[in-house]
Design a protein around this motif. Structure first.
Motif, PDB file in Angstrom:
ATOM      1  N   VAL A  26       0.812  -1.154  -0.105  1.00 49.18           N
ATOM      2  CA  VAL A  26       0.024   0.166   0.036  1.00 49.18           C
ATOM      3  C   VAL A  26       0.938   1.069   0.062  1.00 49.18           C
ATOM      4  O   VAL A  26       0.631   2.121  -0.662  1.00 49.18           O
ATOM      5  CB  VAL A  26      -0.877   0.079   1.041  1.00 49.18           C
ATOM      6  CG1 VAL A  26      -1.559   1.329   1.482  1.00 49.18           C
ATOM      7  CG2 VAL A  26      -1.967  -1.137   0.909  1.00 49.18           C
ATOM      8  N   MET A  27       1.762   1.284   0.891  1.00 50.05           N
ATOM      9  CA  MET A  27       2.874   2.445   0.989  1.00 50.05           C
ATOM     10  C   MET A  27       3.638   2.813  -0.319  1.00 50.05           C
ATOM     11  O   MET A  27       3.489   3.857  -0.883  1.00 50.05           O
ATOM     12  CB  MET A  27       3.634   2.270   2.137  1.00 50.05           C
ATOM     13  CG  MET A  27       4.643   3.552   2.376  1.00 50.05           C
ATOM     14  SD  MET A  27       3.441   4.865   3.078  1.00 50.05           S
ATOM     15  CE  MET A  27       4.546   6.071   3.270  1.00 50.05           C
ATOM     16  N   ALA A 120      -3.303   6.904  11.495  1.00 52.15           N
ATOM     17  CA  ALA A 120      -4.421   6.866  10.813  1.00 52.15           C
ATOM     18  C   ALA A 120      -5.388   8.007  11.155  1.00 52.15           C
ATOM     19  O   ALA A 120      -5.306   8.886  11.984  1.00 52.15           O
ATOM     20  CB  ALA A 120      -5.289   5.877  11.532  1.00 52.15           C
ATOM     21  N   GLN A 121      -6.320   8.479  10.296  1.00 52.31           N
ATOM     22  CA  GLN A 121      -7.335   9.500  10.215  1.00 52.31           C
ATOM     23  C   GLN A 121      -8.602   9.446  10.354  1.00 52.31           C
ATOM     24  O   GLN A 121      -9.306  10.225  10.999  1.00 52.31           O
ATOM     25  CB  GLN A 121      -6.696  10.805   9.333  1.00 52.31           C
ATOM     26  CG  GLN A 121      -5.294  11.270   9.180  1.00 52.31           C
ATOM     27  CD  GLN A 121      -4.627  11.879   8.303  1.00 52.31           C
ATOM     28  OE1 GLN A 121      -5.193  11.826   6.778  1.00 52.31           O
ATOM     29  NE2 GLN A 121      -3.491  12.564   8.139  1.00 52.31           N
ATOM     30  N   ARG A 122      -8.675   8.304   9.773  1.00 45.69           N
ATOM     31  CA  ARG A 122     -10.264   8.013   9.576  1.00 45.69           C
ATOM     32  C   ARG A 122     -10.693   7.084  10.767  1.00 45.69           C
ATOM     33  O   ARG A 122     -11.904   7.053  11.040  1.00 45.69           O
ATOM     34  CB  ARG A 122     -10.558   7.587   8.016  1.00 45.69           C
ATOM     35  CG  ARG A 122     -10.435   8.469   6.951  1.00 45.69           C
ATOM     36  CD  ARG A 122     -11.014   8.013   5.669  1.00 45.69           C
ATOM     37  NE  ARG A 122     -11.377   6.512   5.534  1.00 45.69           N
ATOM     38  CZ  ARG A 122     -10.965   5.681   4.994  1.00 45.69           C
ATOM     39  NH1 ARG A 122      -9.829   5.840   4.451  1.00 45.69           N
ATOM     40  NH2 ARG A 122     -11.456   4.400   4.956  1.00 45.69           N
ATOM     41  N   HIS A 123      -9.983   5.878  10.817  1.00 44.65           N
ATOM     42  CA  HIS A 123     -10.363   4.982  11.904  1.00 44.65           C
ATOM     43  C   HIS A 123      -9.950   5.213  13.082  1.00 44.65           C
ATOM     44  O   HIS A 123      -8.707   5.743  13.161  1.00 44.65           O
ATOM     45  CB  HIS A 123      -9.712   3.556  11.343  1.00 44.65           C
ATOM     46  CG  HIS A 123     -10.569   3.215  10.068  1.00 44.65           C
ATOM     47  ND1 HIS A 123      -9.764   3.479   8.863  1.00 44.65           N
ATOM     48  CD2 HIS A 123     -11.512   2.444   9.575  1.00 44.65           C
ATOM     49  CE1 HIS A 123     -10.606   2.914   7.775  1.00 44.65           C
ATOM     50  NE2 HIS A 123     -11.618   2.372   8.330  1.00 44.65           N
ATOM     51  N   ASN A 124     -10.452   4.869  14.167  1.00 43.84           N
ATOM     52  CA  ASN A 124     -10.208   5.085  15.561  1.00 43.84           C
ATOM     53  C   ASN A 124      -9.582   3.941  16.252  1.00 43.84           C
ATOM     54  O   ASN A 124      -9.422   3.962  17.309  1.00 43.84           O
ATOM     55  CB  ASN A 124     -11.566   5.550  16.253  1.00 43.84           C
ATOM     56  CG  ASN A 124     -11.259   6.358  17.495  1.00 43.84           C
ATOM     57  OD1 ASN A 124     -10.061   6.802  17.977  1.00 43.84           O
ATOM     58  ND2 ASN A 124     -12.201   6.172  18.787  1.00 43.84           N
ATOM     59  N   ALA A 125      -9.128   3.197  15.464  1.00 43.71           N
ATOM     60  CA  ALA A 125      -8.499   2.053  15.886  1.00 43.71           C
ATOM     61  C   ALA A 125      -6.942   2.338  16.288  1.00 43.71           C
ATOM     62  O   ALA A 125      -6.375   3.072  15.620  1.00 43.71           O
ATOM     63  CB  ALA A 125      -8.447   0.641  15.065  1.00 43.71           C
ATOM     64  N   THR A 126      -6.415   1.713  17.351  1.00 46.98           N
ATOM     65  CA  THR A 126      -5.084   1.929  17.770  1.00 46.98           C
ATOM     66  C   THR A 126      -4.260   0.832  17.166  1.00 46.98           C
ATOM     67  O   THR A 126      -3.052   1.080  17.088  1.00 46.98           O
ATOM     68  CB  THR A 126      -4.827   1.857  19.367  1.00 46.98           C
ATOM     69  OG1 THR A 126      -5.525   0.764  19.861  1.00 46.98           O
ATOM     70  CG2 THR A 126      -5.454   3.011  20.145  1.00 46.98           C
ATOM     71  N   VAL A 127      -4.726  -0.088  16.664  1.00 46.60           N
ATOM     72  CA  VAL A 127      -3.892  -1.446  16.278  1.00 46.60           C
ATOM     73  C   VAL A 127      -4.544  -1.994  14.845  1.00 46.60           C
ATOM     74  O   VAL A 127      -5.641  -1.832  14.734  1.00 46.60           O
ATOM     75  CB  VAL A 127      -3.664  -2.375  16.968  1.00 46.60           C
ATOM     76  CG1 VAL A 127      -2.543  -1.994  18.399  1.00 46.60           C
ATOM     77  CG2 VAL A 127      -4.732  -3.104  17.492  1.00 46.60           C
ATOM     78  N   GLU A 147      -4.692   1.124   4.738  1.00 44.28           N
ATOM     79  CA  GLU A 147      -4.711   2.403   3.911  1.00 44.28           C
ATOM     80  C   GLU A 147      -4.758   3.587   4.570  1.00 44.28           C
ATOM     81  O   GLU A 147      -4.114   4.721   4.229  1.00 44.28           O
ATOM     82  CB  GLU A 147      -5.849   2.169   2.865  1.00 44.28           C
ATOM     83  CG  GLU A 147      -5.829   0.928   1.765  1.00 44.28           C
ATOM     84  CD  GLU A 147      -7.189   0.774   0.959  1.00 44.28           C
ATOM     85  OE1 GLU A 147      -6.966   0.405  -0.051  1.00 44.28           O
ATOM     86  OE2 GLU A 147      -8.233   1.152   1.723  1.00 44.28           O
ATOM     87  N   ASP A 148      -5.544   3.869   5.468  1.00 39.61           N
ATOM     88  CA  ASP A 148      -5.676   4.909   6.340  1.00 39.61           C
ATOM     89  C   ASP A 148      -4.217   5.354   7.064  1.00 39.61           C
ATOM     90  O   ASP A 148      -3.757   6.350   6.872  1.00 39.61           O
ATOM     91  CB  ASP A 148      -6.784   4.855   7.434  1.00 39.61           C
ATOM     92  CG  ASP A 148      -7.107   5.910   8.202  1.00 39.61           C
ATOM     93  OD1 ASP A 148      -6.724   6.894   7.868  1.00 39.61           O
ATOM     94  OD2 ASP A 148      -8.035   5.759   9.339  1.00 39.61           O
ATOM     95  N   GLY A 149      -3.616   4.266   7.861  1.00 39.59           N
ATOM     96  CA  GLY A 149      -2.348   4.679   8.201  1.00 39.59           C
ATOM     97  C   GLY A 149      -1.423   5.008   7.489  1.00 39.59           C
ATOM     98  O   GLY A 149      -0.674   6.026   7.842  1.00 39.59           O
ATOM     99  N   CYS A 150      -1.312   4.478   6.179  1.00 38.15           N
ATOM    100  CA  CYS A 150      -0.199   4.786   5.291  1.00 38.15           C
ATOM    101  C   CYS A 150      -0.334   6.030   4.731  1.00 38.15           C
ATOM    102  O   CYS A 150       0.569   6.768   4.604  1.00 38.15           O
ATOM    103  CB  CYS A 150      -0.037   3.612   4.204  1.00 38.15           C
ATOM    104  SG  CYS A 150       0.710   1.971   4.698  1.00 38.15           S
ATOM    105  N   LYS A 151      -1.689   6.364   4.404  1.00 41.90           N
ATOM    106  CA  LYS A 151      -2.007   7.781   4.045  1.00 41.90           C
ATOM    107  C   LYS A 151      -1.708   8.823   4.943  1.00 41.90           C
ATOM    108  O   LYS A 151      -0.810   9.811   4.675  1.00 41.90           O
ATOM    109  CB  LYS A 151      -3.478   7.875   3.729  1.00 41.90           C
ATOM    110  CG  LYS A 151      -3.765   9.051   2.942  1.00 41.90           C
ATOM    111  CD  LYS A 151      -5.274   8.879   2.366  1.00 41.90           C
ATOM    112  CE  LYS A 151      -5.434   7.823   1.181  1.00 41.90           C
ATOM    113  NZ  LYS A 151      -6.807   7.592   0.475  1.00 41.90           N
ATOM    114  N   GLY A 152      -2.179   8.500   6.112  1.00 39.33           N
ATOM    115  CA  GLY A 152      -1.418   9.645   7.298  1.00 39.33           C
ATOM    116  C   GLY A 152      -0.179   9.681   7.529  1.00 39.33           C
ATOM    117  O   GLY A 152       0.492  10.813   7.623  1.00 39.33           O
TER     118      GLY A 152
END
Length: 165
Positions: A26-27, A120-127, A147-152
């Motif tokens: 993804v990254m 991450a910016q969209r999901h509120n998960a920590t892991v 995807e969320d984490g990599c985008k952020g």
């Protein structure tokens, strides 16, 4: 630390066949799409040696393929002591892997360790939970988190000048 002007990121999960190779792919795609692929070295590894040399899990590959990511050329490897020196960021997928990384990491490199979902910016998960013993729907959820984490992460690297000449 820069590597010939490039930043280096290592994604880590347990066996390096589900989450971390997905994050690597993804990254890489995000960096290519943004014209930044020549600025960042991206790799993945596992804290355990269960699957060294194996391709990513077929379910992870299928979920990724549906969204345009290709994991087929990736092969699992285990984290090595040299990784802590070579990479600027070593991002675990969950607290168990982060804990193992902290125990393995020399003290001078512990500042490089973190969790992917911190970006991450969209999901509120920590892991990013391990989908290995779960169903295909869980692989889709894992991919959405990654995807969320990599985008952020990419946005953070740009904002902090890590990807500038």
């Amino acid at each position: 630390m820069k590597h010939n002007g490039r930043c280096a990121v290592l994604f880590v999960c347990m066996g390096n066949i589900c989450r971390s190779p997905t994050a690597e792919a993804v990254m890489r795609k995000y960096l290519v799409d943004a014209g930044l692929a020549n600025r960042v070295i991206v790799d993945s590894a596992g804290t355990h040696d269960y699957h060294v040399g194996c391709p990513p899990d077929p379910r992870a590959q299928a979920a990724a393929r549906k969204r345009g990511y290709d994991l087929s050329a990736l092969r699992a490897r285990q984290v090595t002591p040299a990784d802590f020196e070579a990479f600027d960021l070593v991002l675990g997928m969950d607290f168990n892997n982060l804990d193992l990384l902290q125990r393995m990491c020399p003290p001078q490199h512990r500042g490089k360790l973190g969790l992917l979902m911190a970006y991450a910016q969209r999901h509120n998960a920590t892991v990013v939970h391990d989908p290995y013993y779960r169903g295909s729907k869980d692989f889709d959820t894992v991919l959405s988190y990654i995807e969320d984490g990599c985008k952020g992460l990419m946005q953070s690297m740009v904002a902090h000048g890590a990807l500038l000449g």
